[in-house]
Design a protein around this motif. Structure first.
Motif, mmCIF file in Angstrom:
data_model
loop_
_atom_site.group_PDB
_atom_site.id
_atom_site.type_symbol
_atom_site.label_atom_id
_atom_site.label_comp_id
_atom_site.label_asym_id
_atom_site.label_seq_id
_atom_site.Cartn_x
_atom_site.Cartn_y
_atom_site.Cartn_z
ATOM 1 N N ARG A 141 0.816 -1.208 0.000
ATOM 2 C CA ARG A 141 0.000 0.000 0.000
ATOM 3 C C ARG A 141 0.853 1.264 0.000
ATOM 4 N N ALA A 142 2.061 1.162 0.582
ATOM 5 C CA ALA A 142 2.922 2.348 0.710
ATOM 6 C C ALA A 142 3.549 2.743 -0.621
ATOM 7 N N ARG A 143 3.586 1.842 -1.575
ATOM 8 C CA ARG A 143 4.273 2.123 -2.839
ATOM 9 C C ARG A 143 3.748 3.392 -3.489
ATOM 10 N N PRO A 144 4.577 4.224 -4.108
ATOM 11 C CA PRO A 144 5.990 3.982 -4.394
ATOM 12 C C PRO A 144 6.924 4.299 -3.229
ATOM 13 N N ARG A 145 6.348 4.644 -2.088
ATOM 14 C CA ARG A 145 7.226 4.911 -0.943
ATOM 15 C C ARG A 145 7.808 3.599 -0.440
ATOM 16 N N ARG A 146 8.923 3.742 0.251
ATOM 17 C CA ARG A 146 9.554 2.599 0.888
ATOM 18 C C ARG A 146 8.969 2.469 2.292
ATOM 19 N N LEU A 147 8.612 1.255 2.685
ATOM 20 C CA LEU A 147 8.213 1.042 4.068
ATOM 21 C C LEU A 147 9.487 1.086 4.903
ATOM 22 N N SER A 148 9.627 2.146 5.705
ATOM 23 C CA SER A 148 10.902 2.349 6.395
ATOM 24 C C SER A 148 10.902 1.814 7.815
ATOM 25 N N ASN A 149 9.738 1.773 8.464
ATOM 26 C CA ASN A 149 9.712 1.370 9.876
ATOM 27 C C ASN A 149 8.539 0.448 10.199
ATOM 28 N N VAL A 150 8.799 -0.487 11.073
ATOM 29 C CA VAL A 150 7.746 -1.359 11.604
ATOM 30 C C VAL A 150 7.744 -1.198 13.119
ATOM 31 N N VAL A 151 6.599 -0.847 13.681
ATOM 32 C CA VAL A 151 6.506 -0.727 15.133
ATOM 33 C C VAL A 151 5.459 -1.716 15.656
ATOM 34 N N PHE A 152 5.843 -2.473 16.672
ATOM 35 C CA PHE A 152 4.908 -3.419 17.306
ATOM 36 C C PHE A 152 4.142 -2.661 18.380
ATOM 37 N N MET A 153 3.295 -1.725 17.901
ATOM 38 C CA MET A 153 2.551 -0.857 18.813
ATOM 39 C C MET A 153 1.061 -0.903 18.519
ATOM 40 N N GLY A 154 0.634 -1.952 17.830
ATOM 41 C CA GLY A 154 -0.789 -2.104 17.585
ATOM 42 C C GLY A 154 -1.434 -2.851 18.739
ATOM 43 N N MET A 155 -2.421 -3.691 18.426
ATOM 44 C CA MET A 155 -3.114 -4.416 19.492
ATOM 45 C C MET A 155 -2.207 -5.503 20.072
ATOM 46 N N GLY A 156 -2.300 -5.670 21.382
ATOM 47 C CA GLY A 156 -1.609 -6.782 22.033
ATOM 48 C C GLY A 156 -0.284 -6.413 22.651
ATOM 49 N N GLU A 157 0.240 -7.351 23.429
ATOM 50 C CA GLU A 157 1.528 -7.185 24.103
ATOM 51 C C GLU A 157 2.517 -8.131 23.406
ATOM 52 N N PRO A 158 3.394 -7.573 22.569
ATOM 53 C CA PRO A 158 4.272 -8.446 21.778
ATOM 54 C C PRO A 158 5.119 -9.401 22.612
ATOM 55 N N LEU A 159 5.583 -8.946 23.778
ATOM 56 C CA LEU A 159 6.463 -9.819 24.563
ATOM 57 C C LEU A 159 5.680 -10.882 25.337
ATOM 58 N N ALA A 160 4.351 -10.796 25.302
ATOM 59 C CA ALA A 160 3.529 -11.894 25.836
ATOM 60 C C ALA A 160 3.259 -12.932 24.746
ATOM 61 N N ASN A 161 3.694 -12.616 23.548
ATOM 62 C CA ASN A 161 3.581 -13.552 22.406
ATOM 63 C C ASN A 161 4.972 -13.609 21.770
ATOM 64 N N TYR A 162 5.947 -13.949 22.614
ATOM 65 C CA TYR A 162 7.340 -13.738 22.243
ATOM 66 C C TYR A 162 7.759 -14.504 20.998
ATOM 67 N N ASP A 163 7.475 -15.794 20.965
ATOM 68 C CA ASP A 163 8.021 -16.617 19.877
ATOM 69 C C ASP A 163 7.513 -16.162 18.509
#
Ligand code: SAH
Length: 347
Positions: A141-163
């Motif tokens: 969807r970002a094209r032609p832009r480059r997707l530069s960053n991914v942040v695990f800041m959406g729903m949920g606690e990432p470190l509670a779903n570590y693997d």
């Protein structure tokens, strides 16, 4: 049921392509990841194989709704997952790059009262493929832009779903080709998870959602603090910094009269300075289950200035997508807690 498109590993893909020339598995893997292509778009494959892959590799995410805000620069997707759970992904577009905010769980068990996801409760962990596919959709969807960053800041606690989270980080790095330094994992302070992060070889960024710098207040705002109090979180962060050499950031959602006093700034400085942590300030966004409003803009700036006077590196985060409930803490994937009064600030 067939595994979803990004839940297959290389070996499973090779098995699926048994009977095809040996180079096909690599070709399809690169197509799915490096090129973020759908099987139908892989015109370097024979048409019959494209059709077969299209059926054998169904997407994990079914679009339920897309909303946009900020003149089209903020996009929120509501997805339905296998089993019926719903999650959201937010894409923020800038002139020449883009950041995607991904969900790691359907719902969240951390129960922070000021967060819409916490208000909704936990449903299930996402799989690696469900996380990776959110990023792939964003790349497209970002094209032609480059997707530069991914942040695990959406729903949920990432470190509670570590693997699943870490496997997704590796896939985003190794196969989608983003640098580890452009990936940020955010946590409420799951100490064993922070310790594990310190042992990983990919140097991702770590953000800790602090919000209070004394245990009495933090116990209330972030219930996990009762299990991992501030001293324990700080110690794990210290280990992470020592192991990775990376800069830590603290998230601080400013809540009027709750954690925006100068005494709060002094307490925060006392926690942030020894860790040389960067502080990201954001006025609390409104959510249905939490009545106290965010700190007004002038007071947010005064709080920032106070932190700086203490020697803390602090910035105010620009808020995006509030009008489509896409901003920090507003992701609820359509679930609305039934038993609480709906409180919305005008504007
Ligand atoms: N569970 C992880 C990942 C989610 S990140 C974590 O909490 O860090 C979402 C960020 O938005 C967190 O920093 C969270 O504290 C913050 N947040 C939650 N509710 C918010 C609200 N109503 N307004 C502003 N920020 C909020």
């Amino acid at each position: 049921m067939a595994a979803s498109r990004y839940d297959l590993d290389r070996a499973a893909l090779a098995a699926l392509l048994a009977g095809e020339p040996a180079y096909r598995a690599r070709q399809v893997w690169d197509g799915l990841h490096r090129r973020a292509a759908e099987p139908a778009e892989m015109t370097d494959l024979p048409a019959a194989l494209r059709t077969r892959l299209d059926e054998a590799l169904p997407p994990a995410l079914t679009l339920v709704a897309e909303s946009t805000s900020d003149g089209g620069d903020t996009v929120k997707w509501l997805w339905r997952l296998a089993g019926g759970d719903r999650v959201e992904t937010v894409l923020m577009l800038y002139p020449d790059r883009a950041t995607v905010c991904v969900s790691s769980q359907a719902g969240c068990a951390m129960a922070c009262g000021f967060c819409a996801t916490g208000q909704a409760g936990f449903s299930r962990h996402l799989t690696t493929g469900e996380i990776v596919e959110q990023v792939v959709r964003a790349v497209r969807r970002a094209r032609p832009r480059r997707l530069s960053n991914v942040v695990f800041m959406g729903m949920g606690e990432p470190l509670a779903n570590y693997d699943a989270t870490w496997a997704a980080v590796e896939r985003i790095h190794d196969d989608l080709g983003l640098s580890a330094r452009s990936i940020t994992v955010s946590t409420v302070g799951v100490v064993p998870g922070i310790r594990r992060l310190a042992t990983e070889s990919l140097p991702v960024n770590l953000a800790v959602s602090l919000h209070a710098a004394n245990d009495a207040l933090r116990d209330e705002l972030v219930p996990l603090n009762r299990r991992y109090p501030i001293a324990a979180v700080s110690e794990a962060c210290r280990e992470w910094i020592a192991a990775t050499g990376r800069r830590l950031s603290f998230e601080w959602a400013l809540i009027a009269g709750v954690n925006d006093r100068f005494s709060d700034a002094a307490e925060l400085a006392a926690v942030a300075l020894p860790l040389r942590a960067h502080v990201n300030l954001i006025p609390l966004n409104p959510t249905p289950g939490y009545a106290t409003p965010g700190t007004p803009p002038a007071r947010v700036r005064a709080f920032r200035d106070r932190l700086r006077a203490h020697g803390v590196n602090a910035t105010i985060r620009r808020n995006r997508g509030t009008d489509i409930d896409a901003a920090c803490g507003q992701l609820a994937a359509g679930s609305r807690p039934a038993a609480v009064e709906v409180v919305r600030r005008p504007g």
